[in-house]
Design an enzyme around this catalytic site. Structure first.
Site, short mmCIF file in Angstrom:
data_model
loop_
_atom_site.label_atom_id
_atom_site.label_comp_id
_atom_site.label_asym_id
_atom_site.label_seq_id
_atom_site.Cartn_x
_atom_site.Cartn_y
_atom_site.Cartn_z
N TYR A 39 -5.92 11.35 4.65
CA TYR A 39 -4.62 11.27 3.99
C TYR A 39 -4.64 12.08 2.69
O TYR A 39 -5.69 12.56 2.25
CB TYR A 39 -4.26 9.80 3.73
CG TYR A 39 -4.17 8.96 5.00
CD1 TYR A 39 -3.65 9.50 6.17
CD2 TYR A 39 -4.61 7.65 5.03
CE1 TYR A 39 -3.57 8.76 7.33
CE2 TYR A 39 -4.54 6.88 6.20
CZ TYR A 39 -4.01 7.45 7.35
OH TYR A 39 -3.95 6.72 8.50
N ARG A 60 -8.30 2.74 -1.86
CA ARG A 60 -9.23 2.90 -0.73
C ARG A 60 -9.75 4.33 -0.79
O ARG A 60 -8.97 5.29 -0.79
CB ARG A 60 -8.55 2.65 0.61
CG ARG A 60 -7.95 1.28 0.76
CD ARG A 60 -7.63 0.96 2.21
NE ARG A 60 -8.81 0.43 2.87
CZ ARG A 60 -8.90 0.20 4.18
NH1 ARG A 60 -7.88 0.50 4.97
NH2 ARG A 60 -10.00 -0.29 4.73
N GLN A 80 0.82 -1.21 0.00
CA GLN A 80 0.00 0.00 0.00
C GLN A 80 0.85 1.27 0.00
O GLN A 80 1.85 1.36 0.73
CB GLN A 80 -0.93 0.04 1.21
CG GLN A 80 -2.00 1.10 1.04
CD GLN A 80 -2.82 1.35 2.29
OE1 GLN A 80 -2.32 1.88 3.28
NE2 GLN A 80 -4.09 0.98 2.25
N GLY A 120 -6.50 6.42 -0.04
CA GLY A 120 -7.07 7.76 -0.24
C GLY A 120 -8.20 8.03 0.73
O GLY A 120 -9.28 8.47 0.35
#
Lengths: 175, 661
Positions: B190, B238, B121, B186
């Site tokens: 963040y 995400r 990730q 995402g």
């Protein structure tokens, strides 16, 4: 109309705490402004000590009409110690007075004090907090000593910001 | 042609029959994954200060990889910039240079050793980043709601270009390290989510404006990473389906769905659905939110995009995702916290051993520690974060002993089964006729506390399987200890409830919290709860919801002093919602007819109308200690009997002493 004592007293109590918080924050906001104006070359401790000197002198002069030598030195000393304690109590500290080793000595014990918390919140060092308190106390005594023609001193033996659990200061007559 | 990395045949396992949808393969991009289970990326703060992978992290991930039984196991999000503005956690893994690849490869290899699919990730933490530097990056300067975060610096176009490039470079390193699936984070505040949200993106250039403009950065990142991944490595993202930032004019649900569609157009192979930000002011994942509450978001996503949809968020029991997958509302069951609490959770589901699962109690201690720069641990799993340390794994006892555990609460039960698993003969005594101790009463508090009983049920099962002998309804006396003459005594007797020093605590209207929670004490309409820790808050909320007028009086400076900050704020909301007045930093000076006198720490006193006082203050319990010591028997005191704390401390005490005996 019945009085709701709980509501009225707790309302006042909360307002008091709100005002006490503002005292601390106002000091540190001014400190921030002073440091920004002073620029990067100035030590924050120097600015803090300068402010502490001004604050202590103001408080000391304010005490002169309220201290009465005619009641005897013991009572005069207790009044002085009580007035110093009250200054911090108004800010939210819990301060107790204890008898010292002699009639001309009093111990002041701060079991709680909001100032280290404010210092942390605004990024001031713990040592700055202790030394500024010391400076305020010394400055209080300067005019008091001159006015009453005595020689009292105050020294710190324990400090909350130094991790010692409480602040203890010895107010005594220097020989 | 789809690629299958590891073949798994689940047909002979009972769990595959009970939950047939969970153990069906799924195609993601050009990769076939044998089941619908995913360990979702979770920060753990285990890595070294420079971002190099540690043994602790490898062991932690290996355990979770075993748990997913062939499914997808995604390592924590890596930060990608030399300047460390993307770093949101002190122990976050880094991937901004090729020198990090060997460490990352250890994680990929560990996952592959367990025949699971390894996910990598990419996570730039944006406005919640810069944990080690002075300023964090975001699309626009918008101050954060929470003071813990660093001041925000708006990104220039050059910063944006470099950010895209860093994502692509880090993706290449992940592939070189051997990962099979790529994922972009995402969510929750963040960097990508900062660009996507109307709350944090106030730009007037091509990276701002409407949702398509706000998605431009995400699209550029997706396309750049996709170019690195090619057709062999599937790419997922995400994204928030609901930001829960209505109070600061965040994205509407329609805008969030539009972001999903734009991401799909840009080339992602799956979308992981999330809800809420760290700055949201509504509970999302704690146990006060019922399980399955967010499944409607997965369903909404499924209705608007074609790529597979994955989701975690309070799906703690396998029946919920199994049904949702069967109904076409979800494709992959993600887990973070359930597999922090029990890394083998899905494996136990597959093997039909659900009674052996240590269920997460959704307390968020794991998150609270991360946000405070501490290594992650788990409230109820004492092995978490110690997977690499053999001292935390039960080993056969060198010398089997007879162990008498006094108290069948969470501390005693935990100690009992661990000691029994190691070969000791363990007898558990409790004067109550049931196991669980005060947890039985604590679980009657509102807002999801009944989930705490999963801990009791797990421990009881483990005790039974390990051969622990129960003696319930039996009071242990010094005579019994002398008579039994065990090798070791463990005192897990729980705390002593104390009365205050004020006048009137001997009155009949002063009752104990346990009796109130059990419903056996008479409680008037106006109640003062003495003690502002968790037991006090629990009983205060219970009584307030029953319609009582409740006042909380406690000596701690703030209510919930013993509750972790990631959960505590919810209790503060519930206290307000239920009109519970809290006087903290106060004590009861006197209990009078119809009132108590409360004294503040700074000496003020005031009356509070009151019919009943509920005592919740506790002290350590020294009963039996002298008797055991007089017999010269090895003695351990654990849980609240040692120092009154919480369920977590009881479990951790019990586990550690269970290992030591």
């Amino acid at each position: 109309m019945p009085v709701d004592a709980e509501k009225e007293i707790t309302g006042l109590w909360r307002d008091l705490h709100g005002a006490q918080d503002e005292i601390g924050r106002t000091y540190y906001r001014w400190r921030k402004a002073a440091l920004e104006l002073a620029g990067p070359g100035v030590e924050p401790l120097e600015v803090g000590l300068k402010a502490a000197g001004v604050i202590g002198a103001e408080i000391g002069r304010g005490l002169l009409p309220r201290l009465n030598w005619l009641k005897g030195e013991d009572a005069w000393l207790r009044s002085l110690a009580g007035a110093i304690a009250a200054q911090w109590t108004r800010h939210g500290a819990v301060v107790k007075l204890q008898k010292g080793a002699s009639a001309t000595e009093v111990l002041l014990e701060w079991t709680r004090c909001p100032w280290p918390t404010f210092a942390k919140e605004y990024g001031a060092s713990m040592e700055e907090d202790v030394r500024c308190c010391d400076r305020i106390l010394e400055a209080i005594l300067e005019d008091v000593n001159l006015f009453f023609n005595v020689h009292y001193r105050i020294e710190t033996t324990k400090a909350i910001p130094r991790g010692q659990g409480c602040c203890v200061r010895r107010l005594y007559k220097a020989e | 042609m789809s690629k299958l990395l590891f073949a798994w045949d689940y047909s002979s396992y009972p769990g595959a029959k009970t939950y047939p949808n969970l153990f069906q393969p799924i195609r993601i991009g050009n990769l076939t994954i044998p089941n619908r289970i995913k360990y979702a990326a979770t920060e753990d703060n285990f890595n070294d200060p420079e971002g190099f992978i540690t043994d602790a992290d490898v062991a932690y991930m290996r355990a979770r990889a075993e748990g997913v039984v062939g499914g997808l196991c995604v390592m924590q999000g890596v930060y990608m910039d030399l300047g460390r503005q993307g770093q949101g956690y002190v122990g976050q893994a880094a991937a901004w240079h090729d020198r990090f690849v060997p460490g990352l490869k250890r994680i990929a290899d560990a996952i592959h050793d367990e025949r699971a699919v390894a996910g990598f990730q990419l996570m730039h933490c944006g406005r919640v980043g810069a944990v080690e530097v002075e300023r964090c990056q975001a699309p626009s300067y918008v101050p954060q709601r929470l003071r813990v975060f660093k001041p925000v610096e708006a990104m220039s176009k050059e910063d944006i270009r470099r950010g895209v490039e860093e994502h692509a470079d880090a993706a290449r390193r992940g592939i070189e390290a051997g990962f099979d699936v790529m994922e972009i984070s995402g969510i929750v505040g963040y960097l990508l989510s900062n660009f996507i949200s109307s709350y944090t993106n106030r730009r007037t250039d091509e990276y701002g404006g409407d949702i398509r403009g706000r998605m431009r950065f995400a699209v550029e990142v997706i396309q750049a990473v996709k170019a690195v991944c090619g057709t062999d490595v599937p790419l997922g993202i995400r994204l928030c389906c609901e930001e829960l930032l209505d109070d600061v004019r965040g994205n509407s649900p329609a805008e969030s769905i539009a972001s999903y569609q734009i991401a799909e157009e840009a080339g992602v192979d799956y979308i992981s659905v999330t809800a809420g930000w760290q700055e949201s002011i509504v509970p999302v994942i704690s146990r006060d939110v019922p399980m399955g509450s967010w499944l409607h978001l997965a369903k909404r996503a499924k209705e608007h995009v074609k790529v597979p949809i994955q989701m975690a968020y309070r799906l703690f029991k396998p029946d919920l995702p199994d049904r949702a997958i069967g109904a076409g509302e979800l494709d992959v069951w993600e887990m973070c916290r359930p597999m922090i609490a029990d890394p083998l959770m899905p494996k136990k589901v597959l093997e039909g051993r659900e009674e052996d699962i240590r269920f997460c109690v959704a307390c968020n201690l794991c998150l609270a520690r991360l946000f405070r720069d501490a290594p992650m641990t788990c409230y109820i799993n004492p092995r978490c974060a110690h997977e690499h340390d053999p001292r935390f794994t039960p080993q056969p006892a060198a010398e089997p002993k007879t162990v008498l555990v006094v108290g069948a609460g969470p501390a005693g039960l935990e100690c009992a089964y661990v000691a029994a698993q190691r070969g000791h003969e363990v007898h558990v005594y409790d004067r109550r006729p049931v196991v669980g101790g005060t947890l039985n009463e604590a679980a009657r508090a509102p807002y999801g506390d009944e989930e705490l009983l999963t801990c009791r049920d797990y421990q009881k099962t483990q005790c039974e399987k390990a051969g622990v002998e129960f003696h319930l309804g039996v009071e242990v006396t010094p005579e019994r200890i002398a008579e039994e003459a065990p090798d070791t005594v463990v005192l897990a007797t729980g705390p002593v409830y104390v009365r205050g020093q004020g006048a009137g605590f001997e009155r009949d209207n002063v009752v104990n919290v346990l009796d109130v929670m059990a419903g056996t004490a008479a409680v008037g309409a106006r109640v003062v709860v003495w003690g502002n820790r968790k037991p006090g808050i629990g009983v205060a909320l219970k009584l307030a919801r029953e319609g009582k007028r409740v006042t909380l009086v406690g000596r701690n400076r703030s209510a919930g002093f013993d509750i972790n900050p990631s959960f505590k704020w919810r209790y503060m909301i519930y206290l307000r919602q239920n009109k519970v007045t809290a006087y903290n930093d106060c004590d009861i000076e006197e209990i009078q007819d119809g009132a108590v006198v409360v004294r503040t720490y700074d000496g003020y006193r005031f009356p509070v109308a009151c019919d009943t006082v509920v005592v919740t203050e506790r002290e350590r319990n020294d009963a039996l200690k002298p008797a055991v010591q007089a017999e010269g028997i090895e003695l351990f005191v654990i849980g609240d009997a040692l120092v009154p704390r919480n369920l977590s401390s009881a479990v951790h005490d019990g586990y550690r002493i269970g290992l030591r005996i």
